[in-house]
Write an enzyme that holds these catalytic residues in place. Structure first.
Site, PDB file in Angstrom:
ATOM      1  N   HIS A 107       1.373  -1.396  -0.095  1.00 56.98           N
ATOM      2  CA  HIS A 107       0.255  -0.513   0.155  1.00 56.98           C
ATOM      3  C   HIS A 107       1.144   1.535   0.215  1.00 56.98           C
ATOM      4  CE1 HIS A 107      -2.908  -2.201   0.354  1.00 56.98           C
ATOM      5  NE2 HIS A 107      -3.990  -2.012   1.429  1.00 56.98           N
ATOM      6  N   HIS A 177     -10.012   2.153  -0.049  1.00 56.95           N
ATOM      7  CA  HIS A 177     -10.095   0.631   1.418  1.00 56.95           C
ATOM      8  C   HIS A 177     -11.224   1.143   1.521  1.00 56.95           C
ATOM      9  CE1 HIS A 177      -8.406  -2.144   2.952  1.00 56.95           C
ATOM     10  NE2 HIS A 177      -7.009  -2.168   2.303  1.00 56.95           N
ATOM     11  N   ASP A 249      -8.656 -12.646   0.251  1.00 54.96           N
ATOM     12  CA  ASP A 249      -8.192 -12.014   0.613  1.00 54.96           C
ATOM     13  C   ASP A 249      -6.993 -11.665  -1.066  1.00 54.96           C
ATOM     14  OD1 ASP A 249      -6.300  -9.411   0.528  1.00 54.96           O
ATOM     15  OD2 ASP A 249      -5.195 -10.188   2.724  1.00 54.96           O
ATOM     16  N   GLU A 316     -11.731  -3.454  -3.224  1.00 47.37           N
ATOM     17  CA  GLU A 316     -11.271  -2.704  -4.018  1.00 47.37           C
ATOM     18  C   GLU A 316     -10.124  -2.493  -5.030  1.00 47.37           C
ATOM     19  OE1 GLU A 316      -7.202  -3.430  -1.279  1.00 47.37           O
ATOM     20  OE2 GLU A 316      -8.518  -4.828  -0.198  1.00 47.37           O
TER      21      GLU A 316
END
Length: 351
Positions: A107, A177, A249, A316
């Protein structure tokens, strides 16, 4: 017409003002945005009976957003998601970035865009936030000027536009996010929420959460969300390391993606309340993260408690993880003569 109000919500340890913007439409639905991290901090929407609830995760106090591991509702960059081993090469020069997520860079680093105060202003019926990221910021080359534009309308659509320009070729991959819980913040697990995605292929992941470069067909797998299905049934699967990652994820490739075209990503819905959110994006991929590490690390929530794992799902819209090191994926490079422009739309409704 959208009514926009603003007030000082708090301040950083350095004394910078944290501003909270409230955008309300004629139906009483509202969106709250903070200039700390250009963050969505509340989205209040009706259910099938007309009852209002805040449907995204967040914290009770502005201080909760300081360097929160979940990056709740915030705009992350310069590069969302992971870069393997924090290594990348741009125009023949190798760069080493902070390793802040196991062996990976995540990130944009610890002091990424999610952990800064953005300049902010109201322009008619929208909120515009801007940030200057200097050359060498978090190890990235080039000075980058970024804008995050938030629009809200009477159709209950939240639109986020990310713009960026650079004076030197650099990596840019911006996303928001936000975590959804369509039953309402503080109402528990999202594992019975149902997701539909326009995605027939997913990147194969290695154990370090980096794509191998190979695409897998989703048909018949726990990552097949082409028709609505709940998260619960696949959350403990061995397929593509789902169990290893403690849940979903994973990036999903968007079918029919074309650069600079707003496409339909999919829909999240909650059978209990009848709320749904349609997601549209100009990005080639969407990361689905079922809040697998929310417990323990989050500050006090808006409802005065603490989140448990799977209390929210992040959707996202972004480029693929490690795209800078993978020629198979669309390039995340922005050159000095180009404008980075990506849109994300969250269209709320009921069914």
């Amino acid at each position: 017409m959208i009514d926009i109000q603003q007030h000082v919500w708090g301040s950083t340890p350095e004394g910078e003002a944290i501003i909270l913007y409230t955008m309300r439409n004629t139906h009483g639905a509202e969106v709250k945005i903070s200039n700390f991290g250009a963050a969505l901090v509340a989205v209040t929407m009706p259910d099938r009976e007309g009852n209002m609830a805040d449907v995204i995760l967040g914290y009770k106090n502005p201080e909760g957003y300081f360097f929160d591991g979940a990056a709740s509702g915030k705009s992350v960059g310069r590069c969302a998601n992971r870069i393997a081993y924090g290594k990348m090469t741009i125009e023949g020069k190798e760069y080493s970035l902070e390793v802040n997520n196991g062996p990976n860079h995540l990130h944009g680093g610890t002091k990424n865009f999610a952990n800064r105060v953005w300049e902010s202003r109201v322009e008619e019926n929208r909120v515009v936030m801007s940030l200057l990221s200097e050359d060498g910021d978090q190890g990235y080359p080039g000075e980058l000027n970024i804008e995050a534009i938030f629009d809200f309308d009477d159709e209950n659509s939240v639109e986020i536009t990310y713009l960026a320009r650079t004076n030197q070729t650099t990596v840019v991959n911006l996303t928001n996010h936000v975590y959804f819980n369509l039953s309402g913040d503080g109402s528990g697990s999202i594992l019975d929420h149902e997701l539909q995605l326009n995605s027939s292929q997913v990147p194969e992941m290695n154990e370090r959460q980096i794509p191998t470069g190979r695409l897998l067909d989703v048909a018949g797998t726990p990552q097949d969300f082409r028709a609505f299905r709940a998260f619960r049934e696949g959350i403990d699967s061995d397929f593509n390391h789902i169990r290893d990652f403690r849940g979903y994820d994973h990036p999903f490739a968007i079918d029919g993606w074309k650069p600079n075209i707003l496409g339909e990503v999919g829909t999240l819905r909650d059978p209990k309340t009848g709320r749904k959110v349609d997601v549209l994006s100009s990005q080639p991929s969407v990361m689905i993260y079922t809040g697998n590490w929310l417990s323990g690390g989050c500050p006090e929530t808006k409802t005065g408690g603490r989140y448990a794992d799977h209390d929210g799902v992040a959707i996202e819209c972004q480029n693929f993880p490690d795209a800078i090191n993978r020629s198979e994926f669309p390039s995340p490079l922005l050159k000095p003569d180009e404008l980075y422009c990506q849109k994300i739309v969250f269209r709320f409704g009921t069914y």
